[in-house]
Design an enzyme around this catalytic site. Structure first.
Site, PDB file in Angstrom:
ATOM      1  N   SER A 177      16.948  -3.818   3.734  1.00  0.00           N
ATOM      2  CA  SER A 177      16.666  -5.425   3.479  1.00  0.00           C
ATOM      3  C   SER A 177      17.424  -5.972   2.382  1.00  0.00           C
ATOM      4  O   SER A 177      17.620  -7.231   2.656  1.00  0.00           O
ATOM      5  CB  SER A 177      15.111  -5.534   3.008  1.00  0.00           C
ATOM      6  N   HIS A 205      13.181  -5.819   9.606  1.00  0.00           N
ATOM      7  CA  HIS A 205      14.044  -6.970   9.581  1.00  0.00           C
ATOM      8  C   HIS A 205      14.563  -6.796  11.099  1.00  0.00           C
ATOM      9  O   HIS A 205      15.537  -7.566  11.385  1.00  0.00           O
ATOM     10  CB  HIS A 205      14.962  -6.832   8.637  1.00  0.00           C
ATOM     11  N   LYS A 236       8.440 -11.954   9.922  1.00  0.00           N
ATOM     12  CA  LYS A 236       9.814 -12.153   9.545  1.00  0.00           C
ATOM     13  C   LYS A 236      10.305 -13.002  10.950  1.00  0.00           C
ATOM     14  O   LYS A 236       9.776 -14.120  11.042  1.00  0.00           O
ATOM     15  CB  LYS A 236      10.751 -11.038   9.233  1.00  0.00           C
TER      16      LYS A 236
HETATM   17  C1  PLP Z   1       9.236  -7.477   4.323  1.00  0.00           C
HETATM   18  C2  PLP Z   1       9.410  -5.824   4.582  1.00  0.00           C
HETATM   19  C3  PLP Z   1       7.894  -5.205   4.393  1.00  0.00           C
HETATM   20  C4  PLP Z   1       6.611  -5.732   4.189  1.00  0.00           C
HETATM   21  O1  PLP Z   1       6.142  -6.817   5.490  1.00  0.00           O
HETATM   22  P1  PLP Z   1       5.208  -7.902   4.853  1.00  0.00           P
HETATM   23  O2  PLP Z   1       4.808  -8.315   6.247  1.00  0.00           O
HETATM   24  O3  PLP Z   1       6.199  -8.854   4.223  1.00  0.00           O
HETATM   25  O4  PLP Z   1       4.226  -7.146   4.213  1.00  0.00           O
HETATM   26  C5  PLP Z   1       8.131  -3.812   4.895  1.00  0.00           C
HETATM   27  N1  PLP Z   1       9.138  -3.070   5.109  1.00  0.00           N
HETATM   28  C6  PLP Z   1      10.563  -4.052   5.106  1.00  0.00           C
HETATM   29  C7  PLP Z   1      11.663  -3.104   5.270  1.00  0.00           C
HETATM   30  C8  PLP Z   1      10.432  -5.250   4.662  1.00  0.00           C
HETATM   31  O5  PLP Z   1      11.642  -5.954   4.733  1.00  0.00           O
END
Ligand code: PLP
Length: 390
Positions: A177, A205, A236
């Site tokens: 990320s 992602h 996302k």
């Molecule tokens: C954003 C993210 C999460 C968490 O997801 P949410 O739906 O925002 O709780 C988990 N793992 C990674 C790699 C992320 O970027």
């Protein structure tokens, strides 16, 4: 109070954080940040679906029909026909036997890690994995061994030197990320097979972004069906909120029966579930969003690199511009702000010490002139702040 001293220490170190009010506008890639119109280069809304008319309409209709809240946990009163539909849709999308939806991606990682492994088991976790994986490992009570980022030789050495556990689970982000690089999935799958380990990939992602149809990291590498546990978020590229796990029928059944974050929390609201359903359909039928996103990301990466910045990523919409110390990243972020570009500084503990950075994320809603503007801003800033990126 003790926390006043802690806060003062954070300010001292340049690590103090504050909320910004952000309102995404429907115009291409723009947002109101604290009331000021800016080009948004920090959103996870990769495909622009959070503001898509069809996705928003699905939410309105489901809310009108089923109500604002789900009224209970999934195993009590919170399950509905659309929750079931979404899980079937996600399984079809990920090409797995089944899928289960959780309230956030964070909770999905917690759910898997605290349910699948425990005392007497081993987790091998990439050092750059997301905080929710780190927290899940801690809560699982399994022995957790961290391997160097994307280092297959180190992973193999740690598989060799940690034998005798009941089960072993390798866990990695699909797309990291903060750096935007892609996990070396072919090599990891090979190691998992040779050492009899389970494999979990966090595709937060990658979902909607990687692969011809946006199915994620395993599709990107042509290795669908080789990952035991595929995690994704609805928050996302899908543009709604929530998380999910896709895998075998028995894995999903086991999580439904045993995963505490699933059992003891109120189900997602109908509006959110309906948005996600509509968004997955768009991801599958409008691949041009993904193509545009990839082309713009590659171009921006290449241009920033040739300006002399130290840039991470290249194959995903996440681009990191390494600055070093927190103050330098904050300064660059402020400079970008004066050019109307919103891209906050990312500092420790989110990234390792010495790698404070600007993290740019692109969206399919951006247009070439926006990319041109970012490039010319970085070009102008380069000549004023000599130290950055060197
Ligand atoms: C954003 C993210 C999460 C968490 O997801 P949410 O739906 O925002 O709780 C988990 N793992 C990674 C790699 C992320 O970027």
């Amino acid at each position: 109070m003790i926390w006043d001293q802690e806060l003062a220490a954070l300010k001292e170190k340049g690590l103090y954080r504050q909320l910004q009010s952000v309102e995404t506008l429907k115009e291409d890639g723009q947002a109101l940040v604290n009331g000021r119109k800016m080009l948004m280069f920090a959103s996870n809304n990769y495909l622009g679906l959070a503001q898509d008319q069809r996705v928003m309409e699905a939410s309105v209709q489901a809310t009108a029909r089923f109500g604002a809240g789900s009224t209970g946990s999934r195993l009590t009163t919170g399950h509905s026909i659309i929750h079931g539909n979404l899980e079937r849709k996600l399984a079809q999308f990920k090409q797995t036997e089944a899928a289960i939806v959780m309230n956030t991606g964070y909770m999905a990682n917690m759910a898997v890690l605290t349910t699948i492994v425990g005392k007497g088991d081993l987790i091998l976790s990439d050092e750059r994995n997301h905080a929710s994986i780190i927290d899940g490992c801690r809560l699982s009570r399994a022995e957790t061994v961290i391997y160097s980022h994307a280092d297959l030789a180190d992973l193999e050495m740690k598989l060799q030197s940690n034998r005798g556990f009941k089960k072993t689970l390798i866990v990695t982000d699909g797309v990291f990320s903060m750096d935007g690089d892609i996990a070396s999935l072919p090599g990891i799958i090979d190691l998992a097979e040779r050492y009899g380990s389970l494999l979990m990939v966090d595709d937060a992602h990658a979902t909607g972004v990687l692969g011809k149809d946006g199915r994620g990291t395993s599709e990107h590498f042509g290795l669908k069906g080789k990952v035991d546990i595929e995690m994704g978020t609805l928050s996302k590229a899908i543009g709604a909120e929530g998380g999910f796990i896709a895998g075998s029928k028995s894995l999903i059944d086991y999580l439904l029966n045993e995963a505490r974050p699933f059992i003891f929390s109120t189900a997602l609201s109908p509006g959110v579930v309906a948005s996600a359903l509509a968004a997955v359909d768009i991801i599958l039928t409008e691949p041009e969003r993904r193509v545009r996103l990839q082309n713009m990301s590659r171009r921006l990466y290449d241009e920033l690199t040739s300006l002399g910045y130290t840039v991470t990523g290249g194959d995903t919409p996440i681009i990191g511009i390494i600055c070093g110390e927190p103050e330098q990243a904050t300064l660059l972020s402020q400079e970008l702000h004066t050019y109307g570009i919103y891209a906050p500084a990312i500092r420790p503990p989110t990234v390792p010490i010495g790698t404070s950075r600007i993290r740019l994320t692109l969206m399919a809603e951006h247009r070439e002139p926006h990319i041109d503007h970012v490039i010319s801003a970085f070009k102008a800033i380069r000549s004023t702040i000599k130290r950055i990126g060197t």
